[in-house]
Design a protein around this motif. Structure first.
Motif, PDB file in Angstrom:
ATOM      1  N   TYR A  22       0.836  -1.188   0.000  1.00 21.02           N
ATOM      2  CA  TYR A  22       0.000   0.000   0.000  1.00 21.02           C
ATOM      3  C   TYR A  22       0.883   1.255   0.000  1.00 21.02           C
ATOM      4  CZ  TYR A  22      -4.034  -2.880   1.335  1.00 21.02           C
ATOM      5  OH  TYR A  22      -5.042  -3.812   1.385  1.00 21.02           O
ATOM      6  N   ALA A  23       0.272   2.395  -0.350  1.00 20.50           N
ATOM      7  CA  ALA A  23       1.014   3.653  -0.307  1.00 20.50           C
ATOM      8  C   ALA A  23       1.547   3.912   1.100  1.00 20.50           C
ATOM      9  CB  ALA A  23       0.121   4.800  -0.760  1.00 20.50           C
ATOM     10  N   SER A  24       0.797   3.493   2.118  1.00 24.51           N
ATOM     11  CA  SER A  24       1.263   3.545   3.501  1.00 24.51           C
ATOM     12  C   SER A  24       0.657   2.356   4.227  1.00 24.51           C
ATOM     13  CB  SER A  24       0.844   4.863   4.177  1.00 24.51           C
ATOM     14  OG  SER A  24      -0.564   4.941   4.284  1.00 24.51           O
ATOM     15  N   PRO A  25       1.335   1.852   5.250  1.00 22.41           N
ATOM     16  CA  PRO A  25       0.798   0.691   5.970  1.00 22.41           C
ATOM     17  C   PRO A  25      -0.503   1.036   6.684  1.00 22.41           C
ATOM     18  CG  PRO A  25       2.664   1.632   7.141  1.00 22.41           C
ATOM     19  CD  PRO A  25       2.610   2.311   5.818  1.00 22.41           C
ATOM     20  N   ARG A  26      -1.335   0.022   6.909  1.00 24.76           N
ATOM     21  CA  ARG A  26      -2.623   0.202   7.564  1.00 24.76           C
ATOM     22  C   ARG A  26      -2.621  -0.511   8.902  1.00 24.76           C
ATOM     23  NH1 ARG A  26      -7.141  -0.480   2.736  1.00 24.76           N
ATOM     24  NH2 ARG A  26      -6.291   1.123   1.366  1.00 24.76           N
ATOM     25  N   LEU A  27      -3.092   0.167   9.922  1.00 23.95           N
ATOM     26  CA  LEU A  27      -3.154  -0.422  11.248  1.00 23.95           C
ATOM     27  C   LEU A  27      -4.359  -1.356  11.357  1.00 23.95           C
ATOM     28  CD1 LEU A  27      -2.149  -0.227  14.337  1.00 23.95           C
ATOM     29  CD2 LEU A  27      -4.201   1.185  14.590  1.00 23.95           C
ATOM     30  N   LEU A  28      -4.127  -2.541  11.915  1.00 23.34           N
ATOM     31  CA  LEU A  28      -5.199  -3.460  12.295  1.00 23.34           C
ATOM     32  C   LEU A  28      -5.101  -3.639  13.804  1.00 23.34           C
ATOM     33  CD1 LEU A  28      -4.674  -6.278   9.601  1.00 23.34           C
ATOM     34  CD2 LEU A  28      -6.066  -4.191   9.409  1.00 23.34           C
ATOM     35  N   ALA A  29      -6.210  -3.522  14.515  1.00 23.31           N
ATOM     36  CA  ALA A  29      -6.181  -3.643  15.965  1.00 23.31           C
ATOM     37  C   ALA A  29      -7.383  -4.429  16.459  1.00 23.31           C
ATOM     38  CB  ALA A  29      -6.157  -2.267  16.627  1.00 23.31           C
ATOM     39  N   ASP A  30      -7.152  -5.247  17.478  1.00 24.24           N
ATOM     40  CA  ASP A  30      -8.200  -6.028  18.135  1.00 24.24           C
ATOM     41  C   ASP A  30      -8.075  -5.746  19.628  1.00 24.24           C
ATOM     42  OD1 ASP A  30     -10.052  -7.893  18.988  1.00 24.24           O
ATOM     43  OD2 ASP A  30      -8.705  -9.614  18.712  1.00 24.24           O
ATOM     44  N   ILE A  31      -9.014  -4.982  20.178  1.00 21.11           N
ATOM     45  CA  ILE A  31      -8.924  -4.504  21.551  1.00 21.11           C
ATOM     46  C   ILE A  31      -9.933  -5.234  22.428  1.00 21.11           C
ATOM     47  CG2 ILE A  31      -8.924  -2.484  23.045  1.00 21.11           C
ATOM     48  CD1 ILE A  31      -6.860  -2.366  20.769  1.00 21.11           C
TER      49      ILE A  31
END
Length: 350
Positions: A22-31
């Motif tokens: 991707y043009a910039s990384p994407r955050l994935l979060a599981d809280i």
């Protein structure tokens, strides 16, 4: 809604800088109420740099998120401008106050504070439901029932810090030849009123009423619920009540060193079977019912040998109907990341 699966790669592997990035990384979060799990998605189907941080170590979600992004091997990937967060809480409007932890925040303020261009925040079991169609056979274990009926609703529930509930409903009237499309349910079904199924559960419920005006399914089907069942059974059996937490109760029960702890596990599995059966008949979940959360996968074969499946089918005239519905334990390490990635893919602006 058509989504694409995500493969979780070795977290020690640095993302490749190739044309798929991707043009910039994407955050994935599981809280969850206990742990915050983070990863970066650097291209379609490529997620890694997984870290698990204890929620209790951070005053706010923003603090935990910044701590993850500041890790040297994460920061080296580059600035993160987009993200999706699955959180153990209902999402209604901009303000989120967690049910089983003290964190609270404005989604928009969190987006600005962390420097994101776009941020999606969804219920954790909504995200987990989105992952279900993409689980490999090796990422789930069937416990009873027949074969799933294609294109039928799917149920989902799971016990951890709390009791999450969701499901998938198939879209109708799709053009011939298209992939299945699903709508995930935004449910808070873990807070339905608990209903006992035998005399022991009646006594456990009466014990719980001494502490709580309203006793939900989550009061028993959770980590604190294991502790509540233990106190109730120890009191009922006339034995000493030790100050045991959920991990110790589970350890003693599985090791066979404590009769009451073993009974706690059996009662817990029976209660879960009844709630799972309720969900199956409510949704018409002939596509199966999936069990997630942190507790059941740790029970291993003890769960399969428990009364769970018998209680799942114990619905009188609908016993035959439920006997055909398969139930699965989710064994994948980070299934929610697959779901939040699908949500990102479904939001072009993100």
């Amino acid at each position: 809604m058509i989504v694409s699966p995500v493969a979780i790669v070795d977290p020690s592997t640095e993302p490749r800088l190739d044309s798929a990035r991707y043009a910039s990384p994407r955050l994935l979060a599981d809280i969850g109420g206990t742990n915050a799990r983070f990863a970066l998605e650097t291209g379609p189907g490529t997620a890694g740099l997984i870290e698990v941080l204890p929620c209790a170590a951070y005053a706010t979600l923003a603090d935990a998120l910044r701590a993850y992004l500041a890790l040297p091997h994460v920061a080296a990937v580059g600035a993160v401008r987009h993200g999706a967060i699955a959180i153990a809480n209902p999402i209604v409007g901009d303000f989120v106050r967690m049910t089983n932890h003290h964190w609270e925040f404005s989604i928009e303020a969190l987006r600005r504070e962390c420097g994101f261009d776009a941020l999606a925040v969804v219920n954790d079991f909504y995200a987990l439901a989105m992952a279900l169609p993409h689980l490999a056979d090796s990422e789930k274990r069937q416990v009873g029932g027949g074969a799933p009926v294609a294109g039928s609703p799917i149920g989902l529930l799971g016990a951890g810090t709390g009791l999450g509930v969701s499901g998938l409903v198939p879209a109708e009237n799709l053009p011939a030849g298209t992939k299945p499309a699903w709508t995930a349910l935004r449910s808070e079904g873990g807070h339905v009123t608990f209903s006992p199924a035998n005399e022991t559960e009646v006594a456990i419920l009466q014990f719980a009423w001494r502490e709580f005006e309203h006793v939900s399914a989550e009061r028993f089907l959770s980590g604190s619920g294991l502790e509540l069942i233990y106190r109730a059974l120890a009191n009922l059996r006339g034995g000493a009540v030790e100050a045991l937490d959920a991990p110790e109760i589970t350890r003693r029960g599985l090791a066979g060193t404590c009769v009451v702890c073993d009974e706690v596990i059996e009662v817990f599995c029976g209660m879960l079977g009844t709630i799972a059966g309720n969900l199956a008949v409510t949704l018409g979940a002939q596509g199966g019912v999936y069990i997630g959360g942190g507790i059941v996968p740790r029970l291993g074969e003890r769960f399969a040998a428990s009364c769970f499946r018998a209680r799942f089918e114990q619905k009188g005239r609908f016993a035959g109907y439920l006997a055909q519905v398969p139930t699965y334990v989710i064994t994948a390490d980070y299934p929610a990341f697959v779901g939040v990635s699908a949500i990102l893919a479904d939001h072009p602006g993100v």
